[in-house]
Design a protein around this motif. Structure first.
Motif, PDB file in Angstrom:
ATOM      1  N   THR A1036      57.468  10.823 -41.499  1.00 52.82           N
ATOM      2  CA  THR A1036      58.746  10.888 -40.770  1.00 52.82           C
ATOM      3  C   THR A1036      58.617  10.211 -39.411  1.00 52.82           C
ATOM      4  N   ALA A1037      57.562  10.579 -38.679  1.00 54.29           N
ATOM      5  CA  ALA A1037      57.417  10.067 -37.319  1.00 54.29           C
ATOM      6  C   ALA A1037      57.253   8.558 -37.307  1.00 54.29           C
ATOM      7  N   ARG A1038      56.512   8.043 -38.294  1.00 59.82           N
ATOM      8  CA  ARG A1038      56.262   6.603 -38.310  1.00 59.82           C
ATOM      9  C   ARG A1038      57.563   5.841 -38.516  1.00 59.82           C
ATOM     10  N   GLU A1039      58.376   6.311 -39.471  1.00 57.65           N
ATOM     11  CA  GLU A1039      59.654   5.605 -39.709  1.00 57.65           C
ATOM     12  C   GLU A1039      60.558   5.735 -38.488  1.00 57.65           C
ATOM     13  N   LEU A1040      60.542   6.907 -37.833  1.00 57.75           N
ATOM     14  CA  LEU A1040      61.383   7.075 -36.635  1.00 57.75           C
ATOM     15  C   LEU A1040      60.934   6.098 -35.549  1.00 57.75           C
ATOM     16  N   ALA A1041      59.608   5.949 -35.395  1.00 60.36           N
ATOM     17  CA  ALA A1041      59.120   5.038 -34.355  1.00 60.36           C
ATOM     18  C   ALA A1041      59.530   3.610 -34.686  1.00 60.36           C
ATOM     19  N   PHE A1090      64.898   9.934 -29.879  1.00 54.79           N
ATOM     20  CA  PHE A1090      64.936  11.355 -29.519  1.00 54.79           C
ATOM     21  C   PHE A1090      64.252  12.192 -30.599  1.00 54.79           C
ATOM     22  N   HIS A1091      64.541  11.878 -31.856  1.00 51.42           N
ATOM     23  CA  HIS A1091      63.952  12.686 -32.923  1.00 51.42           C
ATOM     24  C   HIS A1091      62.462  12.401 -33.073  1.00 51.42           C
ATOM     25  N   ASN A1092      62.045  11.197 -32.703  1.00 49.33           N
ATOM     26  CA  ASN A1092      60.621  10.868 -32.750  1.00 49.33           C
ATOM     27  C   ASN A1092      59.861  11.685 -31.707  1.00 49.33           C
ATOM     28  N   VAL A1093      60.435  11.754 -30.502  1.00 43.41           N
ATOM     29  CA  VAL A1093      59.811  12.517 -29.421  1.00 43.41           C
ATOM     30  C   VAL A1093      59.768  14.001 -29.788  1.00 43.41           C
ATOM     31  N   SER A1094      60.886  14.496 -30.340  1.00 46.24           N
ATOM     32  CA  SER A1094      60.939  15.913 -30.721  1.00 46.24           C
ATOM     33  C   SER A1094      59.904  16.182 -31.806  1.00 46.24           C
ATOM     34  N   ALA A1095      59.738  15.217 -32.724  1.00 49.70           N
ATOM     35  CA  ALA A1095      58.794  15.416 -33.823  1.00 49.70           C
ATOM     36  C   ALA A1095      57.377  15.565 -33.271  1.00 49.70           C
ATOM     37  N   MET A1096      57.058  14.793 -32.209  1.00 49.37           N
ATOM     38  CA  MET A1096      55.733  14.913 -31.606  1.00 49.37           C
ATOM     39  C   MET A1096      55.533  16.312 -31.061  1.00 49.37           C
ATOM     40  N   GLU A1097      56.577  16.845 -30.412  1.00 48.92           N
ATOM     41  CA  GLU A1097      56.474  18.193 -29.849  1.00 48.92           C
ATOM     42  C   GLU A1097      56.355  19.230 -30.972  1.00 48.92           C
ATOM     43  N   TRP A1098      57.079  18.993 -32.060  1.00 50.20           N
ATOM     44  CA  TRP A1098      57.039  19.902 -33.227  1.00 50.20           C
ATOM     45  C   TRP A1098      55.591  20.035 -33.693  1.00 50.20           C
TER      46      TRP A1098
END
Length: 1445
Positions: A1036-1041, A1090-1098
């Motif tokens: 997920t994070a990779r595609e968001l980035a 925003f969702h990428n950053v949130s995913a890192m925090e998750w």
């Protein structure tokens, strides 16, 4: 509790926050009542003053009772937020409970007591107050009143209306408190992203408060507020940013300070822990578990607060970025022409990409400012407790290290500024080269400009190297700082005679490791502040640039005046500072429905006159009044990326009747039939897949469709062929627009007689004004233009008459001619500049494909190619070895201290001086390895970046023209700027950190397991869970980035397009629509980001909790193990390392993810590093003779050309010979393959079959440079480069000044340039904007005159000059190139009439090829039909029906 009866019509839903606040308040009331009773029962309280204790307890009970009453009122009063006073009280009570819990813990540990009822009550009240603290920070009651409230509805709708369509709702906006703390609102997105790669439309929306339109409005309000409070016209952007961000920043600061404070609980407790292990037999297990609980509780609070502040800082960065980008965009639309010329597009785009990014980085570091003092003071406090006066030594050492960093940071900041400037220069040159790629290839200048880029890059590279050397030095200081400080402190303690026990030493070591953070952050912080300040100032100076004055033009309602346009005593200038105005003494009154023609020589002020009516120029005096709406068609077409229909509608609703009428009048119907997707065909960047004529007609259609009252047309007929020009004039100006007021600039005399008023411009004044007949009688200047035209016409007529006596027997009327020509000139596939239209058909009307993005994980080969680029990766093992040695030495030095120092107060095992000497040796050794590692990383990183850059640069500049046609410049620029910056300054460090943090983590685990191997029992499953989490997170994070990376380019691309068409956007009053489009694009980028950053925090949140769990388990283990199994000091060492476990584990994951995100930049650069290349520039074995081409004969044999394998041929079986030293004219309808033929001669496109032989040399057998440098071309679009006049004529510096002056005189520019103070060094701005289009065309002629090659190609070269200049150019060409081969493609028939041969192309085949005389003898030849049409039209220009005045 719920008083629902009061609201029979409402459905009140109570949120979690409200329920939680009630439950916790009841708990608090209960515990305080309990405490009151306990304190009454207790005899002999620990406190002397019984009264004060009693009164404080009673006050607490009363306060909590009041709190409950207030909560009940809130429930009835329909509050959306809790009152401030309540939130303040909850925060204070948390601090009180915290203090009480700490005192209790301290008492239990030191007095070795047991927990009693009072302590349990305190623990409950502490937990309840933590919940209340969270509720008070959130602030919302979470109550939902689902009742249609007429007052609030419209307000909300008004804001959201624009976003309502296609609105995916935002899970963040709906998240509950628990979801916000744990980030579990992201779970659905992860589930989805794990199953399949995410696409842009599957990413949820951002919350309304993070949406660009809301933020842009908010920032406007802040600017307005600052303006009002300061009473200035230019508000300080610093204040505006402060007001915009203060509330969110304050909440972040609270979390940051909490996180910093709690992080020191661990080091504080270590001494107690070692003491406990030493005296285990005298202490209860309970107090041991209590210590473990203290460690764990502090860790939990720390990690939660840390995640919240980091997320908050990111979110604030996002908000500020959206607000600033929209400000920069809005400003770009209203910049005055002078401001626009003082800043290139590249610079302005840099504000939006680089400077805004730096300001958002600063927001992230902002919290460090609050955390530093807390961290340092707590560290000193703990050291003071353990080491007494030794703490002062530690403080002095810390401050020394910090102070030592400041000069380094200063220098680093200077380097950064210089790097930015160097990069600006390189990007400016790159974007110019990409824009003019075709010219560079045709002139064979590409190698020279490649050298220029390499030189610019070299300068940049040298500064980056200096900066990286400094970075290596700072890294050395940082990694060395904890050891340096500890050596100094321990030496100080020994000298002062302070006894060093193992507990104290370990507590101190843990504290020094904690101190590493603030010391680390300070220089970074100063650096970011410095960069942020530079960026804010750059943006601020840009936002204060001159704007187009809104009062330059007065708008008068239609019913109050009979004049549509009125200029009285107008005096205008492009530049405020010059004495001599561009336009002077302008008097003009245009009645409704009048047609005003504006003519004059090149550079006489025709376009400026239209600009002053649009309000684009500085008005020095006089007044301009306009009545009615206006539409504007600029001279060089401005086409937006998108499909044709969007370009024509330009924001108006689609009305099929009106639309069809428009395209018919603009002669576009036939063109649409040729396109596979009709009017839904995608247009490439800057309209590259359209011919000049089509772009012009699309522009005119856009203006016509707007249905305005006043039309301002700047030379609309220059780019279209003669036939289409007439049709446009008849159907459009005299047809659809017959009742409108039109002011049109034209060079074609045949369009003048129909005007009601003709203005002849001379040197910025209206030289003459009147109707056609009046002007002819006046006999001053005007007849020069007409005379030149008549001469040209005469030449056509004489040729026609000499070859045939019957004049126009064949044709009685024009329409007949038109129909017959159209039948015989089948309008075939469009021959655009780069015939890509056919290709479009294949991809349903798409030319520019969506940017390619790799899907799935980043391939191993990307990592390998990055690591092996420099010296086949020889430095990698050395770097890893150096870091491992550092880690080993560091651990051994700490081990040594823990082992050698006594546990109790008894004497040390060996002399203290010896202990310290060994410690110092180990410390110095570890620091040396850090220096080695840092230097090697810097060298390897920069060399790799350099190599990859040079590969990409060579690959792109050697790519064939087709690549540039289908790739928007933005994509290439993005790689050359953003991605290259990542490689230059970040990539090596990011990859290095991955390895280093893993080595650190392994070291920590080794130390912990060495003490109690049982830790492994839990460590292995937890690690497995961590790895599973990471695997679950990465897809997920990779595609968001990746999506965030791709969505950045459209913002910049749209901005660049809007800047270049700002005048048109303003003329059509479309600023608002374009601003909204910009806001939508910002949101498209914000969503994945925003969702990428949130995913890192998750992920970090989950990993932190797991490592806390491991840490807690190992503590419990150490407490439970019987005495004597473990050495207390070594156990303490394990705890010292364990405290950092969560930070380390998070940093490993964070670094790996970060490196993978940054790796995308490498992947993108590699994509452009092996593009298909053109043929070699020079083939040594087959170089043509030095004097080739001598005669200049061009022989085509069976030439076939197609633009791609799967497409039909554009030129079919062309076989003919252009004899040497003759003039050959090439004619044919738009789209017959004329331009393709020229491109084939220059090998811009390679033939599929057949050959072109010039003077017995097959051009496909020699190098491209040998071919292109021996031919001359004057292209259709004149290109000029930023620099000087000299550099534009002779970039390779092959000619002397005398030769250049000679060429300038021949091409009519000599006098103009002599008048300028700098002569040949006169400046040329970006795109040559400070020269008129006609003058730019003359410069291109100058280049050809200098080159003196035997073959000259003219590609519709005189389209944008007036008849008189055209005549001059033709004359120069016939004189200068009289014994050379001249190939001319022309729209104006008279330019080819006196050729020796005429080639007529139709549908990519040769229709006819012979001398003009022979062709005219044949009545039905295409050529005679064209001539006839031209001469009829031009002769009938006096008899065009005049409109009633």
């Amino acid at each position: 509790m719920k008083d629902v009866e009061k609201y029979p019509n409402e459905d009140v839903k109570y949120g979690l926050s409200f329920k939680l606040s009630i439950v916790c308040s009841i708990l608090m009331l209960g515990t305080h009542v309990g405490s009151l009773l306990i304190s009454q029962r207790r005899t002999g309280t620990q406190c002397e003053s019984k009264v004060s204790v009693l009164s404080s307890r009673i006050m607490q009970v009363i306060s909590w009772a009041i709190t409950l009453i207030v909560l009940n009122k809130i429930q009835n009063g329909k509050y959306i937020k809790f009152p401030w006073i309540l939130r303040f009280w909850w925060t204070s009570s948390f601090l009180l409970s915290l203090a009480r819990a700490m005192i209790d813990a301290h008492c239990v540990v030191t007095n070795n007591g047991h927990l009693e009822l009072q302590e349990y009550a305190d623990i409950i009240s502490f937990l309840a107050s933590v919940c209340l603290l969270v509720v008070s920070i959130r602030g919302k009651t979470g109550m939902d009143f689902s009742i249609s409230d007429d007052i609030t509805d419209p307000l909300l709708n008004g804001k959201n209306e624009k976003h309502a369509e296609g609105k995916r709702d935002s899970p963040y906006g709906r998240a509950t408190l628990i979801q916000l703390v744990t980030f579990s609102w992201l779970n659905p997105l992860f589930e989805f992203g794990f199953k399949k790669p995410l696409d842009q439309d599957e990413v949820p929306d951002v919350d309304i408060k993070d949406s660009a339109s809301f933020l842009s409005h908010e920032f406007d309000q802040c600017l307005k507020y600052v303006k009002e409070t300061d009473g200035t016209a230019t508000p300080s952007i610093y204040k505006a940013i402060y007001i915009f961000a203060r509330k969110k920043a304050a909440i972040n600061a609270l979390f940051a300070v909490t996180s910093a404070g709690t992080s020191y609980v661990g080091p504080y407790l270590i001494n107690y822990f070692v003491d406990y292990l030493n005296e285990k037999r005298f202490r209860s297990l309970e107090s041991g578990y209590l210590l473990a609980l203290g460690f764990l509780g502090a860790k939990l609070v720390e990690t939660i607060a840390q995640r919240q502040w980091i997320f908050g800082a990111r979110q604030l960065g996002l908000r500020l970025r959206a607000a600033l980008i929209s400000q920069i965009y809005k400003k770009g639309l209203i910049l005055s022409s002078r401001s626009r010329q003082s800043r290139t597009t590249g610079e302005i785009i840099n504000y939006m990409s680089v400077d805004v990014q730096r300001i958002t980085d600063f927001i992230w570091y902002l919290n460090t400012i609050w955390m530093l003092p807390v961290q340092i003071s707590l560290a000193i406090f703990i050291l003071r407790m353990n080491l007494g006066m030794g703490a002062l030594v530690a403080l002095a050492a810390t401050l020394t290290v910090m102070a030592g960093n400041i000069p380094l940071t200063r220098v680093q900041k200077r380097y950064q500024t210089i790097i930015m400037e160097a990069k600006d220069d390189r990007m400016k040159a790159t974007s110019e080269i990409l824009r003019s790629m075709k010219t560079l290839k045709l002139q064979a200048w590409d190698s020279h400009y490649l050298e220029k880029l390499i030189t610019l890059r070299k300068t940049e590279h040298n500064w980056i190297w200096k900066s990286l050397r400094l970075t290596a030095l700072t890294a050395f200081i940082f990694w060395g700082s904890p050891t340096f400080i500890s050596v100094i402190t321990f030496c100080g303690c020994v000298l002062m005679g302070i006894p060093l026990t193992a507990g104290r030493v370990l507590s101190a070591l843990a504290t020094f490791r904690m101190l590493q953070d603030p010391i680390f952050n300070l220089p970074d912080l100063l650096n970011v502040i410095a960069q942020g300040k530079v960026s804010v100032e750059r943006i601020s100076s840009y936002l204060q640039e001159d704007e187009i004055k809104s009062d330059a033009v007065e708008y008068v309602p239609n019913d109050q005046t009979e004049f549509h346009v009125e200029i009285d005593g107008g005096k205008f200038s492009w530049d405020m500072e010059t004495r001599n105005p561009t336009l002077d003494h302008i008097q003009l009154k245009v009645k409704r429905g009048m047609k005003v023609a504006i003519c004059g020589t090149v550079g006489s002020g025709k376009s400026s006159l239209l600009s002053c009516i649009l309000g684009e120029m500085h008005k020095l005096s006089g007044m301009v009044r306009i009545s009615g709406s206006k539409a504007y068609v600029p001279q060089s077409p401005w086409i937006l990326t998108g499909n044709i229909r969007e370009n024509i509608l330009f924001g108006e609703p689609y009305d099929s009747d009106k639309y069809n009428r428009t395209i018919e009048a603009c002669a576009l119907t036939k063109d649409f039939e040729l396109f596979a997707a009709g009017d839904l065909t995608e247009i490439g960047e800057r309209g590259i897949n359209m011919s000049g004529g089509q772009k012009q007609r699309i522009q005119i259609a856009r203006a016509v469709y707007q249905d305005a009252d006043i039309y301002l047309l700047d030379d609309p007929f220059s780019a279209v062929d003669a036939h289409t020009g007439t049709q446009l004039f008849q159907d459009c100006l005299m047809g659809v627009l017959k009742d409108k007021t039109i002011l049109y600039v034209t060079h074609q005399v045949e369009f003048l007689p129909a005007a009601d008023l003709i203005l002849v411009m001379q040197n910025g004044k209206i030289g003459q004004a009147g109707t056609f007949e009046e002007l002819l009688k006046q006999n001053i200047g005007f007849e020069v233009l007409v005379g030149a035209h008549n001469q040209a016409l005469e030449s056509v007529l004489t040729v026609e008459n000499s070859s045939r006596t019957s004049e126009y027997a064949a044709v009685e009327n024009e329409t007949d001619a038109e129909t017959s020509t159209n039948q015989e000139f089948p309008h075939t596939k469009q021959d655009s500049e780069h015939n890509l239209c056919v290709e479009i058909a294949e991809k349903e009307g798409r030319l520019v494909q969506d940017e390619e993005r790799e899907k799935g994980s980043i391939g191993k080969e990307v990592y390998m190619s990055y690591l092996l680029t420099f010296k086949r990766g020889a430095l990698v093992p050395i770097i890893l070895l150096a870091q491992s040695s550092f880690q080993v030495l560091q651990i051994s030095s700490n081990y040594w201290m823990a082992w050698a120092c006594p546990t109790g107060a008894d004497e040390p095992l060996t002399g203290m001086n010896f202990v310290l000497a060994i410690y110092t040796l180990l410390a110095v050794g570890s620091a040396f390895f850090v220096l080695l590692r840092a230097s090697l990383v810097a060298i390897a990183g920069l060399m790799t970046a350099e190599k990859l850059f040079s590969n990409m640069l060579h690959s792109v500049l050697r790519a064939p023209m087709a690549f540039f046609d289908s790739t928007p410049t933005g994509r290439i620029l993005n790689r050359a700027s953003t991605d290259q910056s990542v490689l230059d300054l970040e990539m090596a460090n990011k990859l290095g950190w991955c390895a280093f943090s893993i080595i650190q983590l392994l070291g920590t685990i080794a130390v912990m397991s060495q003490v109690a191997w049982e830790v492994f029992v839990i460590f292995i499953p937890v690690t497995a869970i961590c790895i599973w989490y990471q695997q679950y997170y990465i897809p997920t994070a990779r595609e968001l980035a990746r999506l965030a990376g791709i969505q950045r380019a459209p913002i910049l691309h749209h901005f660049a397009e809007s800047l270049s068409g700002a005048a048109t956007i303003r003329a059509f009053d479309q600023q608002e629509r374009f601003t909204d489009a910009n806001l939508c694009l910002i949101d498209c980028h914000s969503r994945p980001w925003f969702h990428n950053v949130s995913a890192m925090e998750w992920l970090s949140f989950r990993l932190n909790q797991l490592s806390n769990f491991v840490f807690a388990f190992s503590l419990v283990l150490l407490v439970t193990l019987p005495e004597g199994i473990i050495n207390p000091s070594i156990a303490g060492l394990a705890v010292t390392y364990g405290i950092n476990l969560n930070v380390l584990q998070a940093s490993v994951i964070w670094n790996i993810c970060n490196a993978e995100n940054k790796m995308i930049s490498v992947e993108r650069i590699l994509q452009y590093s092996n593009l298909a290349s053109e043929a070699p520039l020079v083939i040594e074995d087959s170089r043509p003779p030095a004097n080739w081409p001598n005669v200049g004969s061009i022989c085509f044999s069976n030439l076939q050309i197609r633009y791609a394998e799967h497409l039909p041929s554009v030129l079919k079986n062309i076989t003919c010979t252009f004899p040497g030293r003759k003039k050959v004219g090439v004619v044919g309808r738009t789209g017959s393959g004329k331009s393709t033929l020229i491109q084939a001669i220059f090998r811009i496109v390679e033939p599929r079959e057949g050959s072109i032989i010039i003077d017995d040399v097959d051009i496909s057998k020699i190098g491209l440079h040998d071919l292109r440098s021996r031919l001359s071309i004057i292209p259709q679009d004149p290109t000029m480069f930023e620099g000087t006049v000299r550099g534009n004529l002779d970039p390779l510096e092959q000619y002397s000044d005398t030769e250049i002056w000679e060429a300038l005189d021949k091409c009519q520019l000599g006098d103009i340039i002599r008048r300028k103070p700098e002569k040949l060094e006169s400046t040329v701005v970006e795109n040559g904007e400070n020269w008129s289009v006609g003058q730019r065309q003359l410069f291109c002629l100058g280049r050809a005159l200098l080159k003196k090659s035997s073959i000259l190609v003219l590609d519709e070269a005189t389209a944008s000059v007036d008849s008189a200049t055209d005549g001059v150019i033709q004359k120069i060409i016939s004189q200068e190139f009289k014994d050379r081969t001249v190939v001319t493609i022309a729209h104006r028939i008279h330019t080819v009439i006196d050729s020796d041969f005429v080639l007529v192309l139709s549908d990519g085949r040769i229709a006819e090829y012979d001398t003009p005389a022979k062709l005219l003898e044949r009545e039905n030849s295409f050529f005679s039909k064209l001539i006839k049409e031209y001469s009829m039209r031009s002769q009938s220009y006096n008899s065009i029906p005049k409109l009633e005045k």
